[in-house]
Every structure is written in structure tokens, then in C-alpha cells.
Motif scaffolding. Sequence first.
Motif, PDB file in Angstrom:
ATOM      1  N   VAL A  85       0.799  -1.190   0.096  1.00  0.00           N
ATOM      2  CA  VAL A  85       0.104   0.048   0.100  1.00  0.00           C
ATOM      3  C   VAL A  85       0.745   1.229  -0.033  1.00  0.00           C
ATOM      4  CG1 VAL A  85      -1.811   1.084   1.176  1.00  0.00           C
ATOM      5  CG2 VAL A  85      -1.886  -1.160   1.087  1.00  0.00           C
ATOM      6  N   ILE A  86       0.545   2.151  -1.004  1.00  0.00           N
ATOM      7  CA  ILE A  86       1.345   3.394  -1.102  1.00  0.00           C
ATOM      8  C   ILE A  86       0.592   4.717  -1.366  1.00  0.00           C
ATOM      9  CG2 ILE A  86       3.014   4.561  -2.533  1.00  0.00           C
ATOM     10  CD1 ILE A  86       3.819   1.912  -3.836  1.00  0.00           C
ATOM     11  N   PRO A  87       0.491   5.400  -0.270  1.00  0.00           N
ATOM     12  CA  PRO A  87      -0.444   6.615  -0.315  1.00  0.00           C
ATOM     13  C   PRO A  87       0.579   7.643  -0.961  1.00  0.00           C
ATOM     14  CG  PRO A  87       0.795   6.301   1.863  1.00  0.00           C
ATOM     15  CD  PRO A  87       1.183   5.202   1.211  1.00  0.00           C
ATOM     16  N   THR A  88      -0.132   8.589  -1.626  1.00  0.00           N
ATOM     17  CA  THR A  88       0.668   9.624  -2.490  1.00  0.00           C
ATOM     18  C   THR A  88      -0.202  10.652  -2.775  1.00  0.00           C
ATOM     19  OG1 THR A  88       1.846   9.733  -4.603  1.00  0.00           O
ATOM     20  CG2 THR A  88      -0.155   8.772  -4.685  1.00  0.00           C
ATOM     21  N   CYS A  89       0.550  11.771  -2.768  1.00  0.00           N
ATOM     22  CA  CYS A  89      -0.120  13.235  -3.151  1.00  0.00           C
ATOM     23  C   CYS A  89       0.882  14.107  -3.693  1.00  0.00           C
ATOM     24  CB  CYS A  89      -0.631  13.915  -1.977  1.00  0.00           C
ATOM     25  SG  CYS A  89      -1.465  15.138  -2.138  1.00  0.00           S
ATOM     26  N   ASN A  90       0.628  14.219  -4.949  1.00  0.00           N
ATOM     27  CA  ASN A  90       1.232  15.400  -5.945  1.00  0.00           C
ATOM     28  C   ASN A  90       2.890  15.170  -5.941  1.00  0.00           C
ATOM     29  OD1 ASN A  90      -1.109  16.813  -6.591  1.00  0.00           O
ATOM     30  ND2 ASN A  90      -0.692  18.240  -4.874  1.00  0.00           N
ATOM     31  N   ARG A  91       3.021  13.877  -6.067  1.00  0.00           N
ATOM     32  CA  ARG A  91       4.599  13.416  -6.277  1.00  0.00           C
ATOM     33  C   ARG A  91       4.973  12.426  -7.355  1.00  0.00           C
ATOM     34  NH1 ARG A  91       6.894  12.472  -0.056  1.00  0.00           N
ATOM     35  NH2 ARG A  91       7.078  14.669   0.698  1.00  0.00           N
ATOM     36  N   ARG A  92       4.429  12.966  -8.583  1.00  0.00           N
ATOM     37  CA  ARG A  92       4.290  11.955  -9.745  1.00  0.00           C
ATOM     38  C   ARG A  92       5.628  11.397  -9.951  1.00  0.00           C
ATOM     39  NH1 ARG A  92       6.050  10.480 -14.336  1.00  0.00           N
ATOM     40  NH2 ARG A  92       4.808  10.572 -16.108  1.00  0.00           N
ATOM     41  N   ALA A  93       6.676  12.262 -10.072  1.00  0.00           N
ATOM     42  CA  ALA A  93       8.060  11.879 -10.588  1.00  0.00           C
ATOM     43  C   ALA A  93       8.639  10.700  -9.508  1.00  0.00           C
ATOM     44  CB  ALA A  93       8.819  13.032 -10.438  1.00  0.00           C
ATOM     45  N   LEU A  94       8.329  10.966  -7.925  1.00  0.00           N
ATOM     46  CA  LEU A  94       8.965  10.208  -7.063  1.00  0.00           C
ATOM     47  C   LEU A  94       7.996   9.003  -7.236  1.00  0.00           C
ATOM     48  CD1 LEU A  94       9.533  12.422  -4.015  1.00  0.00           C
ATOM     49  CD2 LEU A  94      11.247  11.119  -5.064  1.00  0.00           C
ATOM     50  N   ALA A 114      -6.192  12.746  -3.533  1.00  0.00           N
ATOM     51  CA  ALA A 114      -6.875  13.621  -4.215  1.00  0.00           C
ATOM     52  C   ALA A 114      -5.573  14.755  -5.065  1.00  0.00           C
ATOM     53  CB  ALA A 114      -7.539  14.779  -3.517  1.00  0.00           C
ATOM     54  N   SER A 115      -4.609  14.090  -5.429  1.00  0.00           N
ATOM     55  CA  SER A 115      -3.330  14.822  -6.207  1.00  0.00           C
ATOM     56  C   SER A 115      -4.235  15.867  -7.269  1.00  0.00           C
ATOM     57  CB  SER A 115      -2.507  14.031  -6.829  1.00  0.00           C
ATOM     58  OG  SER A 115      -1.745  13.238  -6.202  1.00  0.00           O
ATOM     59  N   SER A 116      -3.511  17.065  -7.355  1.00  0.00           N
ATOM     60  CA  SER A 116      -3.703  17.891  -8.376  1.00  0.00           C
ATOM     61  C   SER A 116      -2.795  17.879  -9.565  1.00  0.00           C
ATOM     62  CB  SER A 116      -3.808  19.192  -7.855  1.00  0.00           C
ATOM     63  OG  SER A 116      -2.797  19.726  -7.209  1.00  0.00           O
ATOM     64  N   ASP A 117      -1.887  17.091  -9.622  1.00  0.00           N
ATOM     65  CA  ASP A 117      -0.798  16.770 -10.718  1.00  0.00           C
ATOM     66  C   ASP A 117      -1.493  15.954 -11.839  1.00  0.00           C
ATOM     67  OD1 ASP A 117      -0.281  14.425  -9.430  1.00  0.00           O
ATOM     68  OD2 ASP A 117       1.761  15.159  -8.872  1.00  0.00           O
ATOM     69  N   ASP A 118      -0.449  15.251 -12.383  1.00  0.00           N
ATOM     70  CA  ASP A 118      -1.122  14.475 -13.373  1.00  0.00           C
ATOM     71  C   ASP A 118      -0.968  13.017 -12.929  1.00  0.00           C
ATOM     72  OD1 ASP A 118       1.537  14.201 -13.488  1.00  0.00           O
ATOM     73  OD2 ASP A 118       1.993  14.041 -15.575  1.00  0.00           O
ATOM     74  N   THR A 119      -0.829  12.669 -11.474  1.00  0.00           N
ATOM     75  CA  THR A 119      -0.652  11.105 -11.075  1.00  0.00           C
ATOM     76  C   THR A 119      -1.764  10.276 -11.541  1.00  0.00           C
ATOM     77  OG1 THR A 119       0.305  12.065  -8.934  1.00  0.00           O
ATOM     78  CG2 THR A 119      -1.110  10.048  -8.818  1.00  0.00           C
ATOM     79  N   PRO A 120      -2.983  10.831 -11.783  1.00  0.00           N
ATOM     80  CA  PRO A 120      -3.923   9.814 -12.241  1.00  0.00           C
ATOM     81  C   PRO A 120      -3.504   9.361 -13.727  1.00  0.00           C
ATOM     82  CG  PRO A 120      -5.234  11.689 -11.235  1.00  0.00           C
ATOM     83  CD  PRO A 120      -3.797  11.798 -11.189  1.00  0.00           C
ATOM     84  N   ALA A 121      -3.489  10.220 -14.425  1.00  0.00           N
ATOM     85  CA  ALA A 121      -2.893   9.946 -15.810  1.00  0.00           C
ATOM     86  C   ALA A 121      -1.522   9.038 -15.826  1.00  0.00           C
ATOM     87  CB  ALA A 121      -2.748  11.130 -16.727  1.00  0.00           C
ATOM     88  N   PHE A 122      -0.748   9.167 -15.034  1.00  0.00           N
ATOM     89  CA  PHE A 122       0.538   8.507 -14.893  1.00  0.00           C
ATOM     90  C   PHE A 122       0.096   7.100 -14.305  1.00  0.00           C
ATOM     91  CE2 PHE A 122       3.385   6.701 -11.824  1.00  0.00           C
ATOM     92  CZ  PHE A 122       4.401   6.000 -12.604  1.00  0.00           C
ATOM     93  N   LEU A 123      -0.449   6.856 -13.662  1.00  0.00           N
ATOM     94  CA  LEU A 123      -0.846   5.465 -13.171  1.00  0.00           C
ATOM     95  C   LEU A 123      -1.661   4.696 -13.992  1.00  0.00           C
ATOM     96  CD1 LEU A 123      -2.230   6.381  -9.454  1.00  0.00           C
ATOM     97  CD2 LEU A 123      -0.159   5.204 -10.005  1.00  0.00           C
ATOM     98  N   ALA A 124      -2.361   5.365 -14.638  1.00  0.00           N
ATOM     99  CA  ALA A 124      -3.081   4.633 -15.786  1.00  0.00           C
ATOM    100  C   ALA A 124      -2.122   4.338 -17.134  1.00  0.00           C
ATOM    101  CB  ALA A 124      -4.319   5.373 -16.595  1.00  0.00           C
ATOM    102  N   SER A 125      -1.178   5.169 -17.402  1.00  0.00           N
ATOM    103  CA  SER A 125      -0.323   4.875 -18.151  1.00  0.00           C
ATOM    104  C   SER A 125       0.726   3.679 -17.687  1.00  0.00           C
ATOM    105  CB  SER A 125       0.615   6.118 -18.449  1.00  0.00           C
ATOM    106  OG  SER A 125       1.712   5.767 -19.388  1.00  0.00           O
ATOM    107  N   PHE A 126       1.109   3.787 -16.348  1.00  0.00           N
ATOM    108  CA  PHE A 126       1.866   2.653 -15.877  1.00  0.00           C
ATOM    109  C   PHE A 126       1.473   1.369 -16.200  1.00  0.00           C
ATOM    110  CE2 PHE A 126       4.234   0.302 -12.822  1.00  0.00           C
ATOM    111  CZ  PHE A 126       5.438   0.804 -12.834  1.00  0.00           C
ATOM    112  N   ASN A 165      -8.865   9.280  -3.326  1.00  0.00           N
ATOM    113  CA  ASN A 165      -9.682   9.955  -2.351  1.00  0.00           C
ATOM    114  C   ASN A 165     -10.426  11.216  -2.977  1.00  0.00           C
ATOM    115  OD1 ASN A 165      -8.704   8.336  -0.502  1.00  0.00           O
ATOM    116  ND2 ASN A 165      -7.200   9.420   0.320  1.00  0.00           N
ATOM    117  N   ALA A 166     -11.598  11.345  -2.629  1.00  0.00           N
ATOM    118  CA  ALA A 166     -12.232  12.458  -2.885  1.00  0.00           C
ATOM    119  C   ALA A 166     -11.781  14.119  -2.615  1.00  0.00           C
ATOM    120  CB  ALA A 166     -13.756  12.382  -2.574  1.00  0.00           C
ATOM    121  N   SER A 167     -11.171  13.898  -1.232  1.00  0.00           N
ATOM    122  CA  SER A 167     -10.591  15.171  -1.109  1.00  0.00           C
ATOM    123  C   SER A 167      -9.435  14.623   0.021  1.00  0.00           C
ATOM    124  CB  SER A 167     -11.436  15.715   0.014  1.00  0.00           C
ATOM    125  OG  SER A 167     -12.053  15.249   0.973  1.00  0.00           O
ATOM    126  N   GLN A 168      -8.472  15.561  -0.081  1.00  0.00           N
ATOM    127  CA  GLN A 168      -7.157  15.079   0.856  1.00  0.00           C
ATOM    128  C   GLN A 168      -7.225  15.020   2.183  1.00  0.00           C
ATOM    129  OE1 GLN A 168      -4.457  18.455  -0.568  1.00  0.00           O
ATOM    130  NE2 GLN A 168      -3.576  17.248  -1.871  1.00  0.00           N
TER     131      GLN A 168
END
Length: 235
Positions: free
Chosen positions: A13-22, A46-58, A72-75
Motif C-alpha cells: 500500500v502506497i499513499p501519494t499526493c502530488n509526487r508523480r515523479a517520485l 486527491a492529487s492535483s498533478d498528473d498522478t491519475p494519468a501516470f498511473l493509468a499509463s504505468f 480519495n475525493a479530498s485530501q
Amino acid sequence: MSDMANVPLVSVVIPTCNRRALLERCLTALVHQTHDSFEVIVVDDASSDDTPAFLASFRAQHPDFALTMLRNASQSGANPSRNRGVQAARGEFVAFLDNDCMAEPEWLARLMAGFVSGRVAGVSGLVNDAPPKNVFDLAFKGTHRLHKAGPTHRLIGGNMCLRRELLLRHRLDEDRAAPLQGRDSRPDVSVSGRGDEEGIYHLLRAAGYELHYAPEAVVLHEHHLSGRAFFRQAL
């Protein structure tokens, strides 16, 4: 490869927020794990960067990599995200990895080797810090380290594995502190400052379980601090 019937499934389990590169580096390291049976659950807070798109691509690029994406719906913070991941986990064991940690290939296998008896509820591994970039990194260096293999006096939230049945009975503490706020009134994800793993350690010890340290289970912690982040973390 070992007999899959005898290898327990581990949910990472990995929690993440706005750290797409890491996060990309974190997941890429997990692709090379030697443990035969594991899934990865990324809980996007609830990241505001491109984390969702990256995960789908990965996931598309690694079709054999068992990756589940939750958002999450909100942070809400690291521990609420971890608890959500526990609920979704299918494994008998749940390993927690921070999104700024890169696991060595034998990380999961070494964590699992630390469960030497049914009385061992959880195992933490070694956290190596990246070379410091400033005096604040230097001052914080080594604070996520344990010092003796076997029974230990603490857990390290960014590198630990616990039995899922116990996590369902003894949830990670979501109320120890309010989320830190940044200058823009959004949650400050540069530091935690919440003692994320301390509560579960004391709950499990009070229940009569052992917690162990496996220094062979190694991750590299790529976390650098500004002066402001350092003092907030210390506070």
C-alpha cells in the motif's frame, strides 16, 4: 521461482499526493521484486498533478504488474489513505511503502522472512537516506533507522509489513494530529509530523504481539527538506 501455493500474497500500500515523479521511481523499483506473490495498491490522496494519468499509463505499460489505483475525493492524509488501502487489500500481509522510497529487489522477500513466528505482528526494514543536499537533510539523516535486528522498539511507517487481520482490528491512527496546512491552505505533504506508525506499534505490543526489525529489507528514502519543512517536521 518458489512454489506459489506456499508464498503468501502481500499487498503493498502506497499513499501519494502530488509526487508523480517520485511515484514513478517507486513503482519502477517494485516491478523488480523477487517475492513471487504481491499486489500494489496506490491510494491517490486527491492529487492535483498528473498522478491519475501516470498511473493509468504505468498499468498499461506493465500489464503483468498487479496494480490497483484508488483516489480519495479530498485530501485526508497518509494514514486514512493507508487504512483505505488495507480495506482494499487481498493479501494476508500488508506492506507499507512511502512514495519517496525505492525498494531494493529483495525488499519484500526480506520483510517476509522477518515473520519468524505467529507472534510477530509486523516487521520494519532499513531506510537509507539519499545523500544530503543541505544542512537540514544532514540534521534529519538517520532518524528513520532502527539499530538491531530482531525485536524492536518502534516501526518505520515508510518501510513496514503487518498482518492484515491485525490491521483490520487495530487501525492506523487517523486522529493523532490535524493535517498540516501549507501557505495556500492546502495540506502540506512535504512533511508528516503525525507519528503515523507509533499508535499501531503500541496497540500491537499491548495486545501481546512482537514487532521485529529486518535490516536486510532495504529502501532508499529520496526525501529532501527545506528549512521550513525541517522545522515543521521537528515540531
